[in-house]
Design a protein around this motif. Structure first.
Motif, short mmCIF file in Angstrom:
data_model
loop_
_atom_site.label_atom_id
_atom_site.label_comp_id
_atom_site.label_asym_id
_atom_site.label_seq_id
_atom_site.Cartn_x
_atom_site.Cartn_y
_atom_site.Cartn_z
N VAL A 159 0.90 -1.32 0.11
CA VAL A 159 0.04 -0.22 -0.03
C VAL A 159 0.97 1.13 0.08
CG1 VAL A 159 -1.78 1.49 1.39
CG2 VAL A 159 -1.81 -1.10 1.35
N TYR A 160 0.41 2.33 -0.79
CA TYR A 160 1.14 3.51 -0.89
C TYR A 160 -0.12 4.55 -0.71
CZ TYR A 160 2.63 7.83 -2.88
OH TYR A 160 3.07 9.19 -2.97
N MET A 161 0.16 5.22 0.45
CA MET A 161 -0.80 6.27 0.57
C MET A 161 -0.05 7.92 0.51
SD MET A 161 -3.16 4.91 3.78
CE MET A 161 -2.52 5.98 4.88
N ARG A 162 -0.53 8.78 -0.13
CA ARG A 162 -0.23 10.01 -0.50
C ARG A 162 -1.27 11.14 0.03
NH1 ARG A 162 -0.44 14.16 -4.82
NH2 ARG A 162 1.72 14.80 -5.16
N GLN A 163 -0.84 11.82 1.26
CA GLN A 163 -1.55 12.67 2.01
C GLN A 163 -1.25 14.02 1.58
OE1 GLN A 163 -1.31 11.92 6.16
NE2 GLN A 163 -2.19 14.07 6.57
N MET A 164 -2.24 15.01 1.23
CA MET A 164 -2.20 16.19 0.96
C MET A 164 -2.78 17.14 1.88
SD MET A 164 -3.83 18.36 -2.53
CE MET A 164 -5.44 18.08 -1.87
N ASP A 165 -2.12 18.21 2.41
CA ASP A 165 -2.75 18.92 3.46
C ASP A 165 -3.00 20.43 2.92
OD1 ASP A 165 -2.58 16.96 5.56
OD2 ASP A 165 -0.79 17.26 5.81
N ALA A 166 -4.12 20.66 2.64
CA ALA A 166 -4.51 21.96 1.94
C ALA A 166 -5.01 23.05 2.92
CB ALA A 166 -5.44 21.63 0.81
N ALA A 167 -4.51 24.03 2.68
CA ALA A 167 -5.04 25.27 3.84
C ALA A 167 -6.43 25.64 3.03
CB ALA A 167 -3.91 26.39 3.70
N ALA A 168 -7.10 26.35 4.27
CA ALA A 168 -8.53 26.83 3.63
C ALA A 168 -8.09 27.94 2.61
CB ALA A 168 -9.19 27.71 4.86
N GLY A 169 -8.99 28.04 1.69
CA GLY A 169 -8.85 29.00 0.62
C GLY A 169 -8.04 28.45 -0.58
N THR A 170 -7.56 27.24 -0.74
CA THR A 170 -6.62 26.70 -1.76
C THR A 170 -7.39 26.08 -2.84
OG1 THR A 170 -5.01 26.18 -0.09
CG2 THR A 170 -4.69 25.05 -2.17
N LEU A 171 -7.14 26.27 -4.12
CA LEU A 171 -7.68 25.81 -5.15
C LEU A 171 -6.80 24.86 -5.93
CD1 LEU A 171 -10.35 25.63 -7.04
CD2 LEU A 171 -9.13 27.45 -8.38
N VAL A 172 -7.16 23.49 -6.01
CA VAL A 172 -6.41 22.39 -6.37
C VAL A 172 -7.03 21.70 -7.67
CG1 VAL A 172 -5.37 19.94 -5.76
CG2 VAL A 172 -5.44 21.93 -4.23
N VAL A 173 -5.96 21.40 -8.55
CA VAL A 173 -6.49 20.55 -9.69
C VAL A 173 -5.85 19.13 -9.33
CG1 VAL A 173 -6.62 19.98 -12.08
CG2 VAL A 173 -7.01 22.26 -11.25
N SER A 174 -6.42 18.06 -9.21
CA SER A 174 -5.74 16.81 -9.08
C SER A 174 -5.02 16.39 -10.41
CB SER A 174 -6.79 15.67 -8.63
OG SER A 174 -7.67 15.38 -9.70
N LYS A 175 -4.11 15.12 -10.17
CA LYS A 175 -3.68 14.30 -11.15
C LYS A 175 -4.67 13.44 -11.75
CE LYS A 175 1.09 15.06 -9.68
NZ LYS A 175 2.35 14.47 -9.34
N MET A 176 -4.62 13.03 -12.89
CA MET A 176 -5.58 12.03 -13.33
C MET A 176 -4.92 10.56 -13.25
SD MET A 176 -7.09 11.08 -17.01
CE MET A 176 -8.15 12.53 -17.16
N HIS A 177 -5.59 9.61 -12.42
CA HIS A 177 -5.17 8.50 -12.11
C HIS A 177 -5.41 7.22 -13.16
CE1 HIS A 177 -5.02 10.72 -8.40
NE2 HIS A 177 -3.80 9.93 -8.12
N ARG A 178 -4.91 6.34 -13.26
CA ARG A 178 -4.84 5.37 -14.31
C ARG A 178 -5.82 4.14 -13.60
NH1 ARG A 178 -1.13 5.38 -18.18
NH2 ARG A 178 0.69 6.33 -17.75
N THR A 179 -5.78 4.11 -12.16
CA THR A 179 -6.53 3.07 -11.59
C THR A 179 -7.58 3.30 -10.82
OG1 THR A 179 -4.87 3.34 -9.84
CG2 THR A 179 -4.19 1.82 -11.71
N GLU A 180 -8.64 2.43 -10.62
CA GLU A 180 -9.40 2.54 -9.45
C GLU A 180 -8.94 2.32 -7.80
OE1 GLU A 180 -13.18 -0.09 -7.70
OE2 GLU A 180 -12.80 -0.06 -9.90
N HIS A 181 -9.12 3.47 -7.21
CA HIS A 181 -8.54 3.65 -5.85
C HIS A 181 -9.29 4.23 -4.87
CE1 HIS A 181 -7.22 7.31 -8.15
NE2 HIS A 181 -7.53 7.89 -6.47
N MET A 182 -9.00 4.17 -3.79
CA MET A 182 -9.85 4.99 -2.42
C MET A 182 -9.27 6.09 -2.23
SD MET A 182 -12.25 3.02 -2.49
CE MET A 182 -12.95 3.55 -1.04
N ASN A 183 -10.00 7.19 -1.41
CA ASN A 183 -9.51 8.29 -1.14
C ASN A 183 -10.14 8.56 0.28
OD1 ASN A 183 -8.28 9.67 -3.73
ND2 ASN A 183 -10.43 8.94 -4.20
N ILE A 184 -9.53 9.31 1.19
CA ILE A 184 -10.00 9.59 2.53
C ILE A 184 -9.93 11.15 2.85
CG2 ILE A 184 -9.93 9.23 4.86
CD1 ILE A 184 -8.87 6.55 4.22
#
Length: 173
Positions: free
Chosen positions: A55-80
């Protein structure tokens, strides 16, 4: 952006997506991504990497007011969404997410998110690799390969086309 937009107000993402009926969602995302990357106010969002067997988990900690465009993923996966809240736009529409939340992503998903409060988003990928470059090659679709990748997902494209201009909702599993 100096003022935090209320979670009740989806005006920002509605404006971003206002012409989605006339354009493909991915073209809208590319425009937003281009605007963000050329902005002098661009910030680095802190990323933490977590590993366990398989398992690999990538945690992004975004501050209030941040606008983010995610990367496109090749695979089905879960997010929390571990903490915080954001308004998120995908090819399925706009939705307010509040922590705690577990979200399933399908291959080809690319999100635009506006964080209303300090938030932590974790993406979970199955892999035995611990080399970040190798993992990125396995799970991320490079921007210059997005069209080709989406074309390889005929069922996904039909689903996206059927959602354009409609109030489709994100899947929560």
């Amino acid at each position: 952006m100096s003022e935090i937009i209320s979670p009740d107000n989806t005006e920002l993402l509605s404006c971003i997506l206002m012409d989605v009926k006339n354009r493909s969602y991915i073209d809208v995302v590319r425009d937003v991504q281009q605007q963000l990357s050329s902005s002098p106010d661009q910030i680095e969002v802190p990323i933490q990497h977590h590993f366990a067997p398989g398992v690999y988990m990538r945690q992004m900690d975004a501050a209030a007011g941040t606008l983010v465009v995610s990367k496109m993923h090749r695979t089905e996966h879960m997010n929390i969404l571990l903490k915080g809240s954001l308004t998120v736009a995908t090819e399925n529409g706009i939705e307010l997410l509040k922590a705690p939340a577990v979200i399933k992503s399908m291959p080809g998903t690319k999100r635009i998110g506006y964080f209303h409060e300090d938030s932590s988003w974790i993406t979970i990928h199955p892999t035995s690799d611990t080399d970040l470059e190798k993992i990125e090659q396995q799970v991320i679709v490079p921007d210059d390969e997005i069209d080709q990748f989406l074309a390889s997902l005929p069922n996904r494209l039909k689903e996206i086309e059927s959602c354009l201009g409609q109030q489709c909702r994100l899947s929560h599993h």
